[in-house]
Design an enzyme around this catalytic site. Sequence first.
Site, PDB file in Angstrom:
ATOM      1  N   ASP A 420       0.857  -1.193   0.000  1.00  0.00           N
ATOM      2  CA  ASP A 420       0.000   0.000   0.000  1.00  0.00           C
ATOM      3  C   ASP A 420       0.889   1.237   0.000  1.00  0.00           C
ATOM      4  O   ASP A 420       1.863   1.330   0.778  1.00  0.00           O
ATOM      5  CB  ASP A 420      -0.902   0.006   1.235  1.00  0.00           C
ATOM      6  CG  ASP A 420      -1.939   1.103   1.183  1.00  0.00           C
ATOM      7  OD1 ASP A 420      -2.975   0.897   0.522  1.00  0.00           O
ATOM      8  OD2 ASP A 420      -1.693   2.170   1.774  1.00  0.00           O
ATOM      9  N   ASN A 428      -2.589  12.889  -4.361  1.00  0.00           N
ATOM     10  CA  ASN A 428      -3.683  13.272  -5.250  1.00  0.00           C
ATOM     11  C   ASN A 428      -4.203  14.668  -4.911  1.00  0.00           C
ATOM     12  O   ASN A 428      -4.515  15.469  -5.807  1.00  0.00           O
ATOM     13  CB  ASN A 428      -4.828  12.267  -5.142  1.00  0.00           C
ATOM     14  CG  ASN A 428      -4.529  10.974  -5.895  1.00  0.00           C
ATOM     15  OD1 ASN A 428      -3.741  10.957  -6.830  1.00  0.00           O
ATOM     16  ND2 ASN A 428      -5.167   9.889  -5.467  1.00  0.00           N
ATOM     17  N   ASP A 437      -1.562   9.057 -10.820  1.00  0.00           N
ATOM     18  CA  ASP A 437      -1.525   7.966 -11.794  1.00  0.00           C
ATOM     19  C   ASP A 437      -0.101   7.691 -12.261  1.00  0.00           C
ATOM     20  O   ASP A 437       0.292   6.531 -12.450  1.00  0.00           O
ATOM     21  CB  ASP A 437      -2.399   8.323 -13.004  1.00  0.00           C
ATOM     22  CG  ASP A 437      -3.879   8.287 -12.661  1.00  0.00           C
ATOM     23  OD1 ASP A 437      -4.229   7.720 -11.601  1.00  0.00           O
ATOM     24  OD2 ASP A 437      -4.679   8.824 -13.468  1.00  0.00           O
ATOM     25  N   GLU A 463      -4.479   2.450  -4.513  1.00  0.00           N
ATOM     26  CA  GLU A 463      -3.026   2.434  -4.353  1.00  0.00           C
ATOM     27  C   GLU A 463      -2.525   1.113  -3.785  1.00  0.00           C
ATOM     28  O   GLU A 463      -1.398   1.020  -3.299  1.00  0.00           O
ATOM     29  CB  GLU A 463      -2.583   3.591  -3.429  1.00  0.00           C
ATOM     30  CG  GLU A 463      -3.026   3.468  -1.976  1.00  0.00           C
ATOM     31  CD  GLU A 463      -4.411   4.044  -1.715  1.00  0.00           C
ATOM     32  OE1 GLU A 463      -4.699   4.365  -0.554  1.00  0.00           O
ATOM     33  OE2 GLU A 463      -5.205   4.172  -2.676  1.00  0.00           O
TER      34      GLU A 463
END
Length: 553
Positions: A420, A428, A437, A463
Amino acid sequence: MGWPGAGLAEVLRIGRPLCHSVSAVVAGKDAVPARFKCEGDPEGYQKGTLWLRAALPSGRDGQDDLSLIVHSSRFDRLLVTFSYADGAREQQDVRSGDFGTHWRAGGQLAFRAPHRDVPLTGVTMRFDKVASADLLRMRLVGRGEESTQTTGLATSIGAALVLLLAGAIYNASLAVAVRRQFSAWQAAWAACMIAWGACWSQLHLFFFPGMAGALSAQICTGLSCLAIALATLSAVTALDAGSVSPWLRRTALGLTAIVVALGVPLSMMRSGPFAALGAVLGIVLLANLVAVACCIAQAWRRGSPEARSFAGAWAVPMVVLASTEFFDADRMFWGGGSQILVLFAAAWQTLWLSVAASRSHARLRIERDMARRAEAQAQELARRDALTGLPNRRGFMEKVGSVLERARERGEVVALLLIDVDWFKSINDVYGHDAGDVVLAAIARRIAPHEDRNCTVARLGGEEFAVMIAGLEGYDLVRFGDALRQQIAACDHGDIVGHRKVTVSIGIAEALNGAEFRSLYRLADEALYEAKRQGRDQVAIRLLDEKAAMEAL
């Protein structure tokens, strides 16, 4: 009038130079007609005896080395008498069902004049219960020429039959493989033509000598009509229903039915209006060819691809069959006449349509393969994450089963790593989802090289990534997880997030004695949260057996 002697052959015809005599009933064994007529056509011989006589002029070279070639027809008995200048006579005979050594390839009977010191002056043929004098074909040739012609004709017939056999086998296999009605009709037609060719040429007498004569002639008539019906059906049914007018299709099939209806009685007749029915059959056959040609032409004009193949296949047989109605082919092809033309035209048609079917089948196979590849690609895309190219959750779950199964069979340790990204939401929020991304794609490129037969990787969503690996345990497994963590941390995201370092937390679930995926996932998820609680950018490991023991307590 020339006579054979220097490589020439003389076709003998009634009235030119054959004279004839008729007995209304079968004459006695040694009966000799009182007189011969050299004009007009013989009548009333079908249930009796027909004599044909040819007088040879004296003083010709080679007259003592002649062979009489008779194209076999429907008769009960044929007696050939060679007459010599000194009054001697030499006789040779065959009967329906017993041609002895006189039969030759190409539907012929050969009678060699015995060599004597005196000239040969005439040849007399006696036919008992012959079906039709119009169907008799006779030639006088030199003996050496007879051997050459027989060999050449046998070779040609054999080549045509081999080509037809290859076409029949190929079309039959194609019909089974792709289940095409047209290929089945074409294979049946080629098989029918093989049977007709073998029967007409008398090659079947190698194996069934008792079929010589009338029986073979009757079978040939039936096979020829059946072949015409099969050829028409293969052509008409292969054309699309919308490319041919219904009335034109019905006309072609109706004419085919008439051909069969006329062929059945003709194949059974031993006497009667044989020639008249044969003439009517010839007219109907030409009409049938015209109807099939019109079907093909109309389908071509309407854009049917099958019509183009049939146009090339039917062009030669149509021309051959039509032309034999308008010119005399008796002298051609060593006496094989129109039949050898038909046999080669059939071989041409079979090869042409086999090539066309092969091209069509190859095109369909290419289209099928392309469709299968497209389907496989679509299925693969459905199992792949569009952003990272790694397997998604669906693809991962399909591969996990095989990894667990192999590990269980080999007794290997299996482990699940859940990965993770730390503080990914802030990436973000600060830098935008496009930047997030790019970060995820870079991490995926670090994970992807580990995928092999014993290790499968995936992006489970958001993620979160996963790695399922077999064969590593304990310290080696922890070192693998930590090396993977360091590789991801070493990624340079400077162009996206500046100097900010992107790290991951990894939770590992290790199963010593094999396990199901759900148990491993639940344990790896707990290990992941433990790594988060320890400050992130960490690796935590849990043993499935240890967890089970703790739950038992």
